[in-house]
Scaffold this motif. Sequence first.
Motif, PDB file in Angstrom:
ATOM      1  N   TRP A  50     120.752  79.300  57.615  1.00  0.00           N
ATOM      2  CA  TRP A  50     120.469  80.137  56.452  1.00  0.00           C
ATOM      3  C   TRP A  50     121.777  80.415  55.733  1.00  0.00           C
ATOM      4  O   TRP A  50     122.815  80.602  56.368  1.00  0.00           O
ATOM      5  CB  TRP A  50     119.848  81.468  56.891  1.00  0.00           C
ATOM      6  N   ASN A  51     121.688  80.484  54.420  1.00  0.00           N
ATOM      7  CA  ASN A  51     122.849  80.842  53.635  1.00  0.00           C
ATOM      8  C   ASN A  51     122.833  82.365  53.445  1.00  0.00           C
ATOM      9  O   ASN A  51     122.071  82.882  52.646  1.00  0.00           O
ATOM     10  CB  ASN A  51     122.763  80.089  52.292  1.00  0.00           C
ATOM     11  N   ILE A  52     123.661  83.081  54.215  1.00  0.00           N
ATOM     12  CA  ILE A  52     123.620  84.549  54.203  1.00  0.00           C
ATOM     13  C   ILE A  52     124.937  85.127  53.669  1.00  0.00           C
ATOM     14  O   ILE A  52     126.016  84.734  54.105  1.00  0.00           O
ATOM     15  CB  ILE A  52     123.386  85.104  55.632  1.00  0.00           C
ATOM     16  N   ASP A  53     124.827  86.050  52.713  1.00  0.00           N
ATOM     17  CA  ASP A  53     126.031  86.709  52.174  1.00  0.00           C
ATOM     18  C   ASP A  53     126.267  88.074  52.813  1.00  0.00           C
ATOM     19  O   ASP A  53     127.389  88.539  52.912  1.00  0.00           O
ATOM     20  CB  ASP A  53     125.886  86.935  50.653  1.00  0.00           C
ATOM     21  N   LEU A  54     125.160  88.725  53.162  1.00  0.00           N
ATOM     22  CA  LEU A  54     125.273  90.125  53.579  1.00  0.00           C
ATOM     23  C   LEU A  54     124.184  90.472  54.589  1.00  0.00           C
ATOM     24  O   LEU A  54     123.033  90.069  54.437  1.00  0.00           O
ATOM     25  CB  LEU A  54     125.126  91.015  52.331  1.00  0.00           C
ATOM     26  N   ILE A  55     124.574  91.216  55.631  1.00  0.00           N
ATOM     27  CA  ILE A  55     123.622  91.647  56.655  1.00  0.00           C
ATOM     28  C   ILE A  55     123.315  93.125  56.453  1.00  0.00           C
ATOM     29  O   ILE A  55     124.231  93.940  56.318  1.00  0.00           O
ATOM     30  CB  ILE A  55     124.213  91.414  58.064  1.00  0.00           C
ATOM     31  N   LEU A  56     122.040  93.473  56.403  1.00  0.00           N
ATOM     32  CA  LEU A  56     121.658  94.873  56.218  1.00  0.00           C
ATOM     33  C   LEU A  56     120.682  95.325  57.307  1.00  0.00           C
ATOM     34  O   LEU A  56     119.618  94.743  57.470  1.00  0.00           O
ATOM     35  CB  LEU A  56     120.978  95.070  54.843  1.00  0.00           C
ATOM     36  N   ILE A  62     129.966  87.378  58.918  1.00  0.00           N
ATOM     37  CA  ILE A  62     129.361  87.739  57.626  1.00  0.00           C
ATOM     38  C   ILE A  62     129.371  89.263  57.566  1.00  0.00           C
ATOM     39  O   ILE A  62     129.044  89.910  58.557  1.00  0.00           O
ATOM     40  CB  ILE A  62     127.906  87.219  57.545  1.00  0.00           C
ATOM     41  N   PRO A  63     129.749  89.867  56.427  1.00  0.00           N
ATOM     42  CA  PRO A  63     129.830  91.329  56.384  1.00  0.00           C
ATOM     43  C   PRO A  63     128.470  92.004  56.520  1.00  0.00           C
ATOM     44  O   PRO A  63     127.443  91.414  56.212  1.00  0.00           O
ATOM     45  CB  PRO A  63     130.434  91.623  55.006  1.00  0.00           C
ATOM     46  N   LEU A 110     120.281  89.169  54.917  1.00  0.00           N
ATOM     47  CA  LEU A 110     119.593  89.123  56.203  1.00  0.00           C
ATOM     48  C   LEU A 110     119.302  90.554  56.651  1.00  0.00           C
ATOM     49  O   LEU A 110     120.215  91.340  56.875  1.00  0.00           O
ATOM     50  CB  LEU A 110     120.466  88.420  57.253  1.00  0.00           C
ATOM     51  N   LEU A 111     118.013  90.881  56.767  1.00  0.00           N
ATOM     52  CA  LEU A 111     117.605  92.190  57.276  1.00  0.00           C
ATOM     53  C   LEU A 111     117.534  92.143  58.796  1.00  0.00           C
ATOM     54  O   LEU A 111     117.081  91.156  59.368  1.00  0.00           O
ATOM     55  CB  LEU A 111     116.219  92.550  56.724  1.00  0.00           C
ATOM     56  N   VAL A 112     117.954  93.230  59.426  1.00  0.00           N
ATOM     57  CA  VAL A 112     117.970  93.277  60.888  1.00  0.00           C
ATOM     58  C   VAL A 112     117.207  94.488  61.409  1.00  0.00           C
ATOM     59  O   VAL A 112     117.437  95.607  60.965  1.00  0.00           O
ATOM     60  CB  VAL A 112     119.420  93.396  61.416  1.00  0.00           C
ATOM     61  N   TYR A 170     116.086  87.207  54.151  1.00  0.00           N
ATOM     62  CA  TYR A 170     115.664  86.726  55.459  1.00  0.00           C
ATOM     63  C   TYR A 170     115.502  87.940  56.367  1.00  0.00           C
ATOM     64  O   TYR A 170     116.051  89.003  56.080  1.00  0.00           O
ATOM     65  CB  TYR A 170     116.721  85.808  56.075  1.00  0.00           C
ATOM     66  N   ALA A 171     114.769  87.764  57.450  1.00  0.00           N
ATOM     67  CA  ALA A 171     114.601  88.885  58.381  1.00  0.00           C
ATOM     68  C   ALA A 171     114.770  88.403  59.808  1.00  0.00           C
ATOM     69  O   ALA A 171     114.369  87.300  60.158  1.00  0.00           O
ATOM     70  CB  ALA A 171     113.225  89.500  58.196  1.00  0.00           C
ATOM     71  N   CYS A 172     115.362  89.266  60.630  1.00  0.00           N
ATOM     72  CA  CYS A 172     115.459  88.939  62.045  1.00  0.00           C
ATOM     73  C   CYS A 172     115.330  90.203  62.892  1.00  0.00           C
ATOM     74  O   CYS A 172     115.529  91.311  62.404  1.00  0.00           O
ATOM     75  CB  CYS A 172     116.774  88.231  62.356  1.00  0.00           C
ATOM     76  N   SER A 173     114.987  89.999  64.125  1.00  0.00           N
ATOM     77  CA  SER A 173     114.917  91.127  65.044  1.00  0.00           C
ATOM     78  C   SER A 173     115.218  90.620  66.448  1.00  0.00           C
ATOM     79  O   SER A 173     115.137  89.421  66.716  1.00  0.00           O
ATOM     80  CB  SER A 173     113.529  91.777  65.012  1.00  0.00           C
TER      81      SER A 173
END
Length: 226
Positions: free
Chosen positions: A108-114, A144-145, A190-192, A218-221
């Motif tokens: 995945w091309n991810i810029d920011l993790i939230l 990734i920040p 990317l949502l966590v 995107y989402a992950c858990s």
Amino acid sequence: MHSSLISIFDFFLPRFCAGCEKKLNVNEKPVCEECLKTILTVSEERIQNEYDRKFRSEGIISGFYSKYVFETDKKLQDIIHALKYNRKFALGNFLGENISEGIKSLNWNIDLILPIPIHHLKKAERGYNQSDFIANGLSKSLNIPYSKNIIKRSRYTESQTKLDIKERANNVANAFRIKNLKTIKGKNILLVDDVITTGATILECGKALITSGAKTVYACSVGIAE
Ligand SMILES: [Zn+2]
């Protein structure tokens, strides 16, 4: 750190496995190998099915990843509980690192993790949001920040556990707002979360982000519950 210094720390501050409570060696992770082995992992097929069922039709969440099956009365529940209620922050970092390999492999091309936020009243009561620590571990592993103050949970949503799928969706509808639009504009996010159940919370967060200008969500858990 010098090894004798590490053993002094270990003597005064011994660590215990969050799954079985055995004393950990200095170089062991916060969950021991034996406990980790007992946790069911999610198959690719199951991830695909869950994505189709929870997210596909809405067109908000572009991809979804979860590493473990969250079963009640099993090790993962003890681990998440210790992170959530007993201030075992190292577990959050560990879990974040632990799921990062699977996410890397998706390219995945991810810029920011939230991290998915909890309401500030709940945060005040508990003192912290467990997902912040998972996001921190992920951020370090993926390089990734991450940011924990961008999404605000504006409505106090009652506990989801006793609600059915439709009630859960209503419960979190419009519950989120984005605080800093500039930071997410045109970004791949990317949502966590710690555990995903119906996916209603992730979906609402994703809607708030896309409406506010994010490009992809995107989402992950760590875990996925039945
Ligand atoms: Zn253990």
